[in-house]
Design a protein around this motif. Structure first.
Motif, mmCIF file in Angstrom:
data_model
loop_
_atom_site.group_PDB
_atom_site.id
_atom_site.type_symbol
_atom_site.label_atom_id
_atom_site.label_comp_id
_atom_site.label_asym_id
_atom_site.label_seq_id
_atom_site.Cartn_x
_atom_site.Cartn_y
_atom_site.Cartn_z
ATOM 1 N N PRO A 120 0.799 -1.224 0.000
ATOM 2 C CA PRO A 120 0.000 0.000 0.000
ATOM 3 C C PRO A 120 0.835 1.280 0.000
ATOM 4 C CG PRO A 120 -0.869 -1.557 1.591
ATOM 5 C CD PRO A 120 0.436 -2.114 1.104
ATOM 6 N N ALA A 121 1.911 1.307 0.756
ATOM 7 C CA ALA A 121 2.729 2.521 0.805
ATOM 8 C C ALA A 121 3.305 2.842 -0.572
ATOM 9 C CB ALA A 121 3.840 2.364 1.845
ATOM 10 N N ARG A 122 3.873 1.868 -1.220
ATOM 11 C CA ARG A 122 4.444 2.103 -2.555
ATOM 12 C C ARG A 122 3.368 2.440 -3.571
ATOM 13 N NH1 ARG A 122 8.848 -2.475 -3.924
ATOM 14 N NH2 ARG A 122 10.395 -0.919 -4.513
ATOM 15 N N ALA A 123 2.275 1.676 -3.557
ATOM 16 C CA ALA A 123 1.211 1.871 -4.547
ATOM 17 C C ALA A 123 0.560 3.245 -4.423
ATOM 18 C CB ALA A 123 0.162 0.771 -4.413
ATOM 19 N N LEU A 124 0.537 3.788 -3.217
ATOM 20 C CA LEU A 124 -0.144 5.071 -2.979
ATOM 21 C C LEU A 124 0.833 6.223 -2.750
ATOM 22 C CD1 LEU A 124 -2.964 3.679 -0.661
ATOM 23 C CD2 LEU A 124 -3.082 4.150 -3.130
ATOM 24 N N GLY A 125 2.107 5.988 -2.937
ATOM 25 C CA GLY A 125 3.099 7.048 -2.825
ATOM 26 C C GLY A 125 3.310 7.560 -1.415
#
Length: 171
Positions: A43-48
């Motif tokens: 989630p952190a990577r996918a949502l910046g």
């Protein structure tokens, strides 16, 4: 070498250049994200997002009812004022029913799991809308914007399924 040993070695490397120990306890962006535990979704990577930006609450299927305790703490004690729900394509929660997993547990572990709601679903879009509704209607969850997404494991993209606590889930 076990996975635990590999994780410890990776942490030693990570900690050697760690520089974010000064971050505040409340999340900077005042958002709580409820996402599936699937290993293909970060989630952190996918949502910046960076460390300190958001609370990321993960469970099987990214189900809101499983995340209630964390959402309430996040809002009441740590000031989050928005919720994002992230379910994803090719989710394992689409592959079974409560009856199937309860039967498997009974036959393999000789234990009764009738008291556990495993919360599988048959429709991805509807699962997101259902979770938005659960949070909007829960008396202990603040009236805040809630947006729901489907993450496509095949492309890494998100698709908006439902948004904004004031507009209603049928928009």
């Amino acid at each position: 070498m076990s996975v635990a040993n590999e994780l410890e070695a990776a942490n030693t490397e990570y900690a050697a250049s760690f520089s974010k120990g000064h971050l505040e306890l409340p999340p900077r962006r005042k958002v709580a994200i409820v996402a599936c535990m699937d290993a293909r979704l970060d989630p952190a990577r996918a949502l910046g997002l960076e460390e300190g930006d958001a609370h990321v609450i993960r469970n099987a299927g990214g189900r809101a009812t499983d995340a209630l305790r964390s959402i309430i703490i996040s809002q009441q004690l740590l000031g989050t004022r928005e919720i994002v729900i992230v379910h994803h394509t090719d989710c394992g929660m689409l592959t079974f029913t409560d009856e199937v997993i309860r039967s498997k547990i009974q036959s393999e572990l000789h234990q009764n799991a009738d008291h556990i709601a495993f919360l599988p679903f048959g429709d991805l879009n509807q699962s997101v809308l259902d979770d938005i509704r659960v949070l909007r209607e829960h008396p202990l969850v603040l009236d805040v914007p809630i947006t729901g997404y489907l993450y496509e494991v095949e492309t890494g993209r998100i698709a908006n399924v439902g948004e904004n606590a004031l507009s209603g889930v049928d928009s």
